[in-house]
Write a protein that holds these residues in place. Structure first.
Motif, PDB file in Angstrom:
ATOM      1  N   GLY A  18      60.190  67.204 -23.118  1.00 22.78           N
ATOM      2  CA  GLY A  18      60.255  66.098 -22.172  1.00 22.78           C
ATOM      3  C   GLY A  18      60.348  66.498 -20.721  1.00 22.78           C
ATOM      4  N   GLY A  19      60.303  65.477 -19.879  1.00 24.65           N
ATOM      5  CA  GLY A  19      60.101  65.617 -18.456  1.00 24.65           C
ATOM      6  C   GLY A  19      61.079  66.516 -17.726  1.00 24.65           C
ATOM      7  N   TYR A  20      62.369  66.402 -18.064  1.00 20.65           N
ATOM      8  CA  TYR A  20      63.342  67.159 -17.287  1.00 20.65           C
ATOM      9  C   TYR A  20      63.215  68.658 -17.535  1.00 20.65           C
ATOM     10  CZ  TYR A  20      65.098  62.637 -16.165  1.00 20.65           C
ATOM     11  OH  TYR A  20      65.180  61.355 -15.715  1.00 20.65           O
ATOM     12  N   ALA A  21      62.707  69.005 -18.723  1.00 23.03           N
ATOM     13  CA  ALA A  21      62.479  70.419 -19.021  1.00 23.03           C
ATOM     14  C   ALA A  21      61.313  70.951 -18.195  1.00 23.03           C
ATOM     15  CB  ALA A  21      62.195  70.600 -20.508  1.00 23.03           C
ATOM     16  N   ALA A  22      60.394  70.067 -17.807  1.00 25.07           N
ATOM     17  CA  ALA A  22      59.204  70.487 -17.077  1.00 25.07           C
ATOM     18  C   ALA A  22      59.488  70.740 -15.593  1.00 25.07           C
ATOM     19  CB  ALA A  22      58.106  69.438 -17.231  1.00 25.07           C
ATOM     20  N   MET A  23      60.536  70.118 -15.068  1.00 20.99           N
ATOM     21  CA  MET A  23      60.807  70.183 -13.618  1.00 20.99           C
ATOM     22  C   MET A  23      60.849  71.609 -13.045  1.00 20.99           C
ATOM     23  SD  MET A  23      63.447  67.287 -12.483  1.00 20.99           S
ATOM     24  CE  MET A  23      63.060  65.565 -12.483  1.00 20.99           C
ATOM     25  N   PRO A  24      61.690  72.496 -13.633  1.00 18.92           N
ATOM     26  CA  PRO A  24      61.738  73.859 -13.071  1.00 18.92           C
ATOM     27  C   PRO A  24      60.397  74.585 -13.167  1.00 18.92           C
ATOM     28  CG  PRO A  24      63.079  73.689 -15.065  1.00 18.92           C
ATOM     29  CD  PRO A  24      62.674  72.312 -14.702  1.00 18.92           C
ATOM     30  N   THR A  53      56.074  72.016  -0.019  1.00 22.29           N
ATOM     31  CA  THR A  53      57.355  72.527   0.465  1.00 22.29           C
ATOM     32  C   THR A  53      58.433  72.016  -0.487  1.00 22.29           C
ATOM     33  OG1 THR A  53      57.783  70.574   1.778  1.00 22.29           O
ATOM     34  CG2 THR A  53      56.556  72.347   2.844  1.00 22.29           C
ATOM     35  N   MET A  54      59.633  72.574  -0.385  1.00 25.06           N
ATOM     36  CA  MET A  54      60.712  72.147  -1.282  1.00 25.06           C
ATOM     37  C   MET A  54      61.033  70.666  -1.050  1.00 25.06           C
ATOM     38  SD  MET A  54      62.206  73.456  -3.772  1.00 25.06           S
ATOM     39  CE  MET A  54      63.241  72.473  -4.857  1.00 25.06           C
ATOM     40  N   THR A  55      60.947  70.200   0.195  1.00 21.40           N
ATOM     41  CA  THR A  55      61.219  68.786   0.479  1.00 21.40           C
ATOM     42  C   THR A  55      60.186  67.904  -0.212  1.00 21.40           C
ATOM     43  OG1 THR A  55      61.817  69.607   2.648  1.00 21.40           O
ATOM     44  CG2 THR A  55      61.785  67.220   2.355  1.00 21.40           C
ATOM     45  N   GLN A  56      58.907  68.305  -0.089  1.00 18.37           N
ATOM     46  CA  GLN A  56      57.849  67.528  -0.753  1.00 18.37           C
ATOM     47  C   GLN A  56      58.071  67.495  -2.263  1.00 18.37           C
ATOM     48  OE1 GLN A  56      54.463  69.681   0.937  1.00 18.37           O
ATOM     49  NE2 GLN A  56      53.603  67.704   1.535  1.00 18.37           N
ATOM     50  N   PHE A  57      58.516  68.646  -2.786  1.00 21.19           N
ATOM     51  CA  PHE A  57      58.754  68.720  -4.221  1.00 21.19           C
ATOM     52  C   PHE A  57      59.857  67.744  -4.646  1.00 21.19           C
ATOM     53  CE2 PHE A  57      61.170  70.479  -7.816  1.00 21.19           C
ATOM     54  CZ  PHE A  57      60.176  70.476  -8.779  1.00 21.19           C
ATOM     55  N   THR A  58      60.958  67.702  -3.871  1.00 19.09           N
ATOM     56  CA  THR A  58      62.038  66.755  -4.182  1.00 19.09           C
ATOM     57  C   THR A  58      61.533  65.326  -4.090  1.00 19.09           C
ATOM     58  OG1 THR A  58      63.360  68.351  -2.967  1.00 19.09           O
ATOM     59  CG2 THR A  58      64.483  66.390  -3.750  1.00 19.09           C
ATOM     60  N   ASP A  59      60.700  65.063  -3.062  1.00 16.67           N
ATOM     61  CA  ASP A  59      60.133  63.717  -2.906  1.00 16.67           C
ATOM     62  C   ASP A  59      59.321  63.319  -4.138  1.00 16.67           C
ATOM     63  OD1 ASP A  59      61.226  63.437  -0.477  1.00 16.67           O
ATOM     64  OD2 ASP A  59      59.404  63.839   0.670  1.00 16.67           O
ATOM     65  N   VAL A 104      55.686  75.457  -5.857  1.00 13.05           N
ATOM     66  CA  VAL A 104      56.437  75.844  -4.655  1.00 13.05           C
ATOM     67  C   VAL A 104      56.507  77.371  -4.523  1.00 13.05           C
ATOM     68  CG1 VAL A 104      58.615  75.642  -3.403  1.00 13.05           C
ATOM     69  CG2 VAL A 104      57.797  73.732  -4.779  1.00 13.05           C
ATOM     70  N   ASP A 105      56.851  78.043  -5.633  1.00 10.96           N
ATOM     71  CA  ASP A 105      57.077  79.491  -5.572  1.00 10.96           C
ATOM     72  C   ASP A 105      55.788  80.302  -5.665  1.00 10.96           C
ATOM     73  OD1 ASP A 105      59.660  78.648  -5.538  1.00 10.96           O
ATOM     74  OD2 ASP A 105      60.074  79.138  -7.634  1.00 10.96           O
ATOM     75  N   VAL A 106      55.000  80.056  -6.718  1.00 15.70           N
ATOM     76  CA  VAL A 106      53.792  80.852  -6.945  1.00 15.70           C
ATOM     77  C   VAL A 106      52.690  80.493  -5.949  1.00 15.70           C
ATOM     78  CG1 VAL A 106      51.981  81.429  -8.608  1.00 15.70           C
ATOM     79  CG2 VAL A 106      54.334  81.113  -9.403  1.00 15.70           C
ATOM     80  N   HIS A 107      52.472  79.196  -5.763  1.00 14.39           N
ATOM     81  CA  HIS A 107      51.443  78.734  -4.831  1.00 14.39           C
ATOM     82  C   HIS A 107      52.086  77.976  -3.676  1.00 14.39           C
ATOM     83  CE1 HIS A 107      48.271  79.710  -7.713  1.00 14.39           C
ATOM     84  NE2 HIS A 107      49.037  79.175  -8.647  1.00 14.39           N
ATOM     85  N   PRO A 108      51.550  78.095  -2.480  1.00  8.88           N
ATOM     86  CA  PRO A 108      52.154  77.388  -1.337  1.00  8.88           C
ATOM     87  C   PRO A 108      51.647  75.943  -1.240  1.00  8.88           C
ATOM     88  CG  PRO A 108      50.352  78.776  -0.593  1.00  8.88           C
ATOM     89  CD  PRO A 108      50.406  78.920  -2.078  1.00  8.88           C
ATOM     90  N   TRP A 109      51.655  75.222  -2.358  1.00  9.93           N
ATOM     91  CA  TRP A 109      51.059  73.886  -2.357  1.00  9.93           C
ATOM     92  C   TRP A 109      51.998  72.818  -1.816  1.00  9.93           C
ATOM     93  CZ3 TRP A 109      48.869  74.800  -7.903  1.00  9.93           C
ATOM     94  CH2 TRP A 109      47.673  75.544  -7.807  1.00  9.93           C
TER      95      TRP A 109
END
Lengths: 187, 190
Positions: free
Chosen positions: A20-26, A40-46, A33-38
Motif C-alpha cells: 500500500g501507499g504509505y510503504a511507497a512514500m520513501p 525539491t523536498m518541499t515539492q515532494f511534501t506538497d 528527490v535523491d536519485v534524480h533532481p526532479w
C-alpha cells in the motif's frame, strides 16, 4: 532520454512497493528527490499532501505529478505506465495460478488461512483512518481531548446510514464531504 | 469465466467510478469493489473477493491497481484486466494533471481541506461497515482457528509492525497445515 528514465524510475517504485501507499512514500522520495533532481523536498511534501487529498493511489498520483513537472503530459502517461507495469505482469500471473489451482484442497486451505488475515488488515487500515479523522493522528493519542466532535458526528451518521438503510458508499462519502464543508465552516 | 461476452464498457465505467471516489488509500477501494462487483453486479463471489484482496495485498504495486487487475481478469481475461487498469488509472491521471497547474492553491485551500476532513470520517464509516459484515461471516463459520488468525493478524499488523508479506505467508502456511491435519484425521477415521 528523459522518458526512459521516468519509465524506469517508476517501474522500480511499482515493483518494490508492497503493502500500500504509505510503504511507497520513501521509495518515491528516493527516486524523484535523491536519485534524480526532479522534485525539491518541499515539492515532494506538497505532492504527498495532494496525493492524500485526491482520489487514487499515492504512487499513481506522484507518477502523474512528477511526469508533468519533468516532461509534460507524455511524461505523466509514461511514468504512470511504468508504475503499473510490474503490477500487471505479477498480478496477472498470480490470477492465472489462482483460477487454475483454487480447486485443490491444499490451496483451499491456504486461502482459508488468508481470509481472516485480510479482514484483520482491512480493520487495521480502517482504524488508522478513523483515528486520522477523529484525532489527526494514525494511532489513538494519549490525550483524548483533542477529539474532533464534528468528525465523530459525521462518522456516526454515515455508519447508521450504511447499516440501517444500506445507502451506497459513494453517496455516503459524498454526503460526508458536504457535511464536512458545512460543519467546519460554521464552527 | 462466464460464457456470455464480458461487458467491457460496464467494467470500465465501474472501475473508473470507483477509482474516482477512492480517497484515503488502497484499502478503501476493496469495500467499494465488494459492494459493486459482489452485491450489485454479482460478477464475483464473496469468498473469491477476499482471496483476490489477499493476492492484491501481497503483490507489489498499488492495492487499488492490483485489485482492479484481478477483477478485470476474472470478468474478461487479459483484455478485461487492461480495461480495468485504464479505468483505475485515468481518474488520478486526469485529476493530478489538472491540479498540477495550480497545486499550491489546492494545497492551501480551506474549502478543500474541510471537504476532505468530512470525507475521511465517511471513509472510516464505509470501512467499518464492511469489516462488520466480514466479521459476521467469519463468526458464522463457528470455527476457532479463523478467529484466532484474525486476532493475531490484527495485533501483528497494528501493534507489532510486522510486514504484511510475512503475515500473508504465515497465515497461508497455518491454513495449509490445518487442512492437511484435518485430511489426515478423516483418513484415519474412515
Amino acid at each position: 532520454m528523459i522518458y526512459l528514465e521516468l519509465l524506469w524510475s517508476f517501474f522500480q517504485i511499482g515493483l518494490f512497493s508492497i503493502g500500500g501507499g504509505y510503504a511507497a512514500m520513501p521509495l518515491i522520495q528516493h527516486q524523484v528527490v535523491d536519485v534524480h533532481p526532479w522534485l525539491t523536498m518541499t515539492q515532494f511534501t506538497d505532492i504527498m499532501t495532494i496525493a492524500e487529498m485526491t482520489p487514487g493511489p499515492i504512487a499513481i498520483n506522484s507518477a502523474t505529478f512528477v511526469g508533468i513537472q519533468v516532461a509534460g503530459l507524455p511524461g505523466a502517461v509514461i511514468a504512470t505506465v511504468g508504475c503499473v507495469l510490474p503490477s500487471c505482469v505479477i498480478v496477472l500471473t498470480l490470477a492465472y495460478v489462482y483460477y487454475h489451482f483454487r480447486g485443490l484442497t491444499l490451496v483451499q486451505g491456504v486461502l482459508a488461512g488468508l481470509r481472516p488475515a485480510v479482514v484483520a488488515m482491512i480493520a487495521s487500515a480502517g482504524l488508522s483512518i478513523i483515528c486520522m479523522a477523529f484525532f489527526g493522528e494514525r494511532n489513538l493519542p494519549a490525550n483524548l481531548e483533542t477529539v474532533d466532535l464534528a468528525a465523530v458526528g459525521i462518522f456516526a451518521v454515515c455508519l447508521f446510514c450504511l447499516r440501517k438503510w444500506k445507502l451506497h458508499p459513494i453517496a455516503v462519502m459524498a454526503g460526508a464531504g458536504a457535511a464536512g464543508l458545512l460543519l467546519y465552516s460554521i464552527f | 469465466m462466464d460464457n456470455q461476452k464480458p461487458d467491457y464498457w460496464k467494467l470500465f465505467i465501474s472501475t473508473f467510478e470507483l477509482s474516482a471516489c477512492t480517497f484515503g488509500g488502497g484499502f478503501v477501494i476493496i469495500p467499494l469493489m465488494r459492494k459493486k462487483f459482489v452485491d450489485e453486479l454479482h460478477w464475483i463471489e464473496e469468498q473469491e473477493m477476499l482471496d483476490l484482496t489477499a493476492i492484491a495485498q501481497s503483490s507489489p504495486g498499488a492495492i487499488a491497481v492490483n485489485a482492479s487487475i484481478l477483477v478485470g481478469y476474472r470478468v474478461g481475461g487479459a483484455l478485461g484486466a487492461l480495461t480495468t487498469v485504464l479505468g483505475t488509472v485515468l481518474p488520478p491521471l486526469v485529476i493530478i494533471s489538472l491540479i498540477s497547474l495550480c497545486y499550491t492553491a489546492v494545497r492551501d485551500s480551506a474549502v478543500v481541506s474541510m471537504v476532505m476532513a468530512g470525507m475521511l470520517a465517511g471513509v472510516g464509516a464505509v470501512i467499518c461497515d464492511v469489516v462488520l459484515n466480514m466479521l459476521k461471516s467469519l463468526v458464522e463459520t463457528k470455527r476457532v482457528l479463523p478467529l484466532a488468525i484474525l486476532v493475531l493478524a490484527f495485533a501483528a499488523v497494528r501493534f507489532w509492525g510486522v510486514n504484511i508479506v510475512v503475515i500473508i505467508l504465515v497465515c497461508g502456511t497455518v491454513g495449509a497445515a490445518d487442512t492437511l491435519l484435518r485430511m489426515k484425521k478423516e483418513a484415519v477415521q474412515s
